[in-house]
Design a protein around this motif. Structure first.
Motif, PDB file in Angstrom:
ATOM      1  N   LEU A 211      -2.303  -6.299   3.628  1.00 13.82           N
ATOM      2  CA  LEU A 211      -0.972  -5.774   3.136  1.00 13.82           C
ATOM      3  C   LEU A 211      -0.763  -4.343   3.832  1.00 13.82           C
ATOM      4  O   LEU A 211      -1.405  -3.237   4.888  1.00 13.82           O
ATOM      5  CB  LEU A 211      -1.762  -4.954   2.593  1.00 13.82           C
ATOM      6  N   THR A 213       0.662  -0.769   4.593  1.00 10.65           N
ATOM      7  CA  THR A 213       1.797   0.713   4.320  1.00 10.65           C
ATOM      8  C   THR A 213       1.996   1.261   5.439  1.00 10.65           C
ATOM      9  O   THR A 213       1.279   1.249   6.453  1.00 10.65           O
ATOM     10  CB  THR A 213       1.053   1.039   3.016  1.00 10.65           C
ATOM     11  N   ASP A 332       3.310   3.728  -2.930  1.00 12.72           N
ATOM     12  CA  ASP A 332       2.036   3.555  -3.629  1.00 12.72           C
ATOM     13  C   ASP A 332       1.778   2.958  -4.360  1.00 12.72           C
ATOM     14  O   ASP A 332       2.403   2.838  -5.888  1.00 12.72           O
ATOM     15  CB  ASP A 332       1.429   5.425  -3.664  1.00 12.72           C
ATOM     16  N   ARG A 334      -0.311   1.249  -6.210  1.00 15.61           N
ATOM     17  CA  ARG A 334      -1.208   1.806  -7.604  1.00 15.61           C
ATOM     18  C   ARG A 334      -0.383   2.250  -7.904  1.00 15.61           C
ATOM     19  O   ARG A 334      -0.652   2.191  -9.404  1.00 15.61           O
ATOM     20  CB  ARG A 334      -2.586   2.964  -6.418  1.00 15.61           C
ATOM     21  N   ASP A 344      -1.272  -6.442 -10.805  1.00 14.30           N
ATOM     22  CA  ASP A 344      -2.527  -5.275 -11.024  1.00 14.30           C
ATOM     23  C   ASP A 344      -3.692  -7.013 -10.564  1.00 14.30           C
ATOM     24  O   ASP A 344      -3.986  -6.542  -9.328  1.00 14.30           O
ATOM     25  CB  ASP A 344      -3.123  -5.028 -11.875  1.00 14.30           C
ATOM     26  N   TYR A 347      -2.092  -7.067  -7.068  1.00 14.45           N
ATOM     27  CA  TYR A 347      -2.272  -6.500  -6.309  1.00 14.45           C
ATOM     28  C   TYR A 347      -3.724  -6.419  -5.432  1.00 14.45           C
ATOM     29  O   TYR A 347      -3.791  -5.844  -4.014  1.00 14.45           O
ATOM     30  CB  TYR A 347      -2.418  -4.937  -6.611  1.00 14.45           C
ATOM     31  N   ALA A 348      -4.521  -6.491  -6.537  1.00 11.43           N
ATOM     32  CA  ALA A 348      -5.849  -7.279  -6.207  1.00 11.43           C
ATOM     33  C   ALA A 348      -5.716  -8.630  -5.133  1.00 11.43           C
ATOM     34  O   ALA A 348      -6.551  -7.982  -3.953  1.00 11.43           O
ATOM     35  CB  ALA A 348      -6.824  -7.242  -7.268  1.00 11.43           C
ATOM     36  N   ASN A 351      -4.932  -6.786  -1.312  1.00 14.87           N
ATOM     37  CA  ASN A 351      -5.553  -5.428  -1.163  1.00 14.87           C
ATOM     38  C   ASN A 351      -6.654  -6.389  -0.069  1.00 14.87           C
ATOM     39  O   ASN A 351      -7.580  -4.906  -0.540  1.00 14.87           O
ATOM     40  CB  ASN A 351      -5.277  -4.499  -2.368  1.00 14.87           C
ATOM     41  N   ALA A 354      -6.092  -3.951   4.122  1.00 11.85           N
ATOM     42  CA  ALA A 354      -5.137  -3.132   3.647  1.00 11.85           C
ATOM     43  C   ALA A 354      -5.211  -1.730   4.870  1.00 11.85           C
ATOM     44  O   ALA A 354      -5.815  -1.379   4.756  1.00 11.85           O
ATOM     45  CB  ALA A 354      -4.844  -2.843   1.755  1.00 11.85           C
ATOM     46  N   THR A 356      -3.226   0.749   6.879  1.00 13.41           N
ATOM     47  CA  THR A 356      -1.734   2.489   6.246  1.00 13.41           C
ATOM     48  C   THR A 356      -1.571   2.936   8.469  1.00 13.41           C
ATOM     49  O   THR A 356      -2.457   3.424   9.026  1.00 13.41           O
ATOM     50  CB  THR A 356      -1.533   3.479   5.448  1.00 13.41           C
TER      51      THR A 356
END
Length: 538
Positions: A211, A213, A332, A334, A344, A347-348, A351, A354, A356
């Motif tokens: 991921l 971001t 975001d 989250r 969720d 996402y788990a 993630n 991950a 940024t």
């Protein structure tokens, strides 16, 4: 006290064979081990299959005659097919796991000259993995065979840390990979460099989802493609790099684009469609703006990532695709998970790794090398070299690294800025006058972008509705309309704005038409999409 030397090796059913006194005039690899006057083999673990028992006994007798101080242990292995890798490795592994190694008192040489090629490979793997805590032993015949001439032997240590030249090559390969991921830009930001170093290790060692971001223009798409190209150069993927911006996927088209469909699955589905997940088989699928996917598509994607199989739209038969997922978002997730807009469990799943990516304003020390890189790229593309005057470059970098330079579009803004300077540079020289004009352009660009802040800020309802109509609105209606207009101006289409504005109620409807709901709301005030966008352009 010197360690005892222990040799582990297979009986050579052809090379070690021989009958009568003539066998001593022949070079036999296993016998040669004990014929070196300057080397004492304290013990030989002689591996063989039971059908070669007689030859094993003969070798034990001949070794006793040549080297009485060498202990020979005959180790029968019940292997039906010595060319079966699975059977061979299992037999050797079971024996090695029960062997009483004493590396503090003994040194182990694994003889790989005899035995089938499969046996040699298995012994190599056991030494390389340190199940056999020793080195490889390779023997070779003499150039001229005479009685009791043992030939030569070579020891090969597979501990790469002992080989400085190899270590330097591996370090150089890693540096080349980092340089590749950074497109050859000598970045100076320590945190960014550390981030890329970890991404490099993950890219070449893992097939798990990644991921990325960070703000728009931070380079997520570019980095994803470079990761794919790095993996392909290492022969870790053979398929394609497939990229899709999820913000462009809507309704039935979203599921169809990703997962494919069968003919007749919905209105307009005139033929079968494979879908991008299958196109990315054995390659990399980059889903940019993954937070824009609908909940149904998120559920289908989760199954595809976890099980490598899924149902195309309108099909009752599953299809498979083995791809690596790289996801990108400037949101975001989250917050979206907490608000029920993103699953969720998905996402788990994405993630695990991950990262940024920082915006350009967070890496001021990297502005200069990026400017140099962009100028070099422009020269390669146009065949026309362009350089800054010293004063012009100092002026540009001072502004670029200041708090005034917000770099809202990150590298897209920087690339566009350098492109303008390179294009307008007379004689291939960027002057201070040209830089001054460019800085005014950037200030104008970012001041205009700064108007879209809190709800309603920068929205002139007088221009849209006329002063009298605006004055007739309650404060509640005015604030609500200002927010709606702002969202419309930030969106790509009426449907996109509708999805954002009706993000909760749309999930409770059996028929979803966000654009129609928003169109009817605007009509109450005599507004439409075209009027809002036209007013913004003015």
């Amino acid at each position: 006290m010197a360690k005892k030397t222990i040799v582990i090796g297979f009986l050579g059913t052809q090379l070690d064979s021989g009958q009568g006194a003539g066998r001593w005039e022949k070079w036999r690899p296993t016998i040669s081990l004990v014929q070196h006057e300057d080397t004492l083999i304290h013990r030989l673990e002689l591996l063989y299959t039971p059908r070669h028992q007689a030859l094993a006994e003969l070798l034990k007798k001949d070794i006793a005659a040549s080297s009485p101080d060498t202990e020979v242990r005959l180790v029968p292995l019940d292997i039906a097919d010595p060319w079966d890798f699975g059977e061979m490795y299992a037999a050797l592994y079971d024996w090695v796991r029960t062997y009483d190694f004493k590396p503090e008192r003994e040194q182990y040489w694994a003889h790989i000259t005899t035995g089938t090629h499969v046996a040699q490979i298995c012994i190599f793997l056991l030494v390389e993995s340190r199940f056999i805590p020793g080195v490889l032993l390779q023997t070779a015949p003499p150039k001229k065979q005479t009685q009791n001439n043992p030939g030569s032997y070579t020891l090969i240590d597979l501990d790469l840390s002992r080989y400085d030249v190899l270590a330097q090559r591996f370090h150089q390969e890693q540096r080349d990979a980092l340089d590749f991921l950074k497109s050859g830009i000598a970045t100076r930001n320590r945190r960014f460099n550390a981030l890329i170093e970890e991404i490099e290790r993950v890219a070449v060692r893992s097939r798990a989802p990644i991921l990325l971001t960070g703000p728009t223009g931070a380079g997520k798409s570019h980095l994803a493609r470079r990761m794919y190209e790095l993996k392909k150069s290492r022969h870790q993927v053979s398929g394609e790099f497939v990229e899709v911006n999820c913000a462009t996927l809507h309704g039935d088209g979203a599921a169809s684009t990703l997962f494919g469909h069968k003919k007749g699955a919905f209105t307009g589905a005139a033929t079968d469609r494979a879908g991008l997940l299958r196109t990315a088989h054995e390659g990399v699928l980059f889903l940019d703006e993954i937070g824009e996917l609908g909940l149904d598509e998120q559920a289908m994607l989760l199954k595809a990532v976890e099980e490598k199989r899924f149902f195309p739209m309108g099909s009752d038969r599953e299809v498979t695709s083995d791809f690596q997922l790289i996801a990108g978002t400037n949101r975001d997730l989250r917050v979206d998970v907490a608000g029920g807009r993103f699953r969720d469990d998905l996402y788990a799943r994405i993630n695990l790794w991950a990262y940024t990516l920082p915006g350009l304003a967070q890496r001021p020390e990297d502005l200069e090398p990026n400017v140099d890189h962009l100028l070099a790229r422009a020269a390669a593309e146009t065949g026309r070299a362009v350089r800054f005057n010293a004063e012009a470059k100092a002026m540009y970098l001072k502004f670029a690294q200041s708090a005034e330079a917000t770099w809202n579009g990150n590298f897209r803004d920087l690339s566009a800025s350098v492109t303008r300077l390179a294009t307008l540079a007379d004689g291939g020289r960027i002057s201070t006058a040209l830089v001054e004009a460019e800085l005014q352009r950037l200030r104008w660009l970012w001041q205009r972008g700064a108007k879209s802040g809190p709800a309603g800020e920068g929205v002139d309802l007088d221009a849209l509705l006329g002063e009298s109509s605006h004055a007739e609105l309650d404060l509640f209606d005015r604030l609500q309309l200002e927010s709606v207009v702002r969202i419309c101006r930030e969106s790509r289409s009426l449907s996109d704005a509708g999805r954002k504005l009706f993000d909760q109620s749309r999930t409770q409807r059996t028929v979803v038409n966000d654009a129609d709901r928003l169109r009817k709301y605007l009509q109450k005030f005599g507004l439409n999409w075209e009027a809002i966008c036209t007013a913004q352009e003015r």
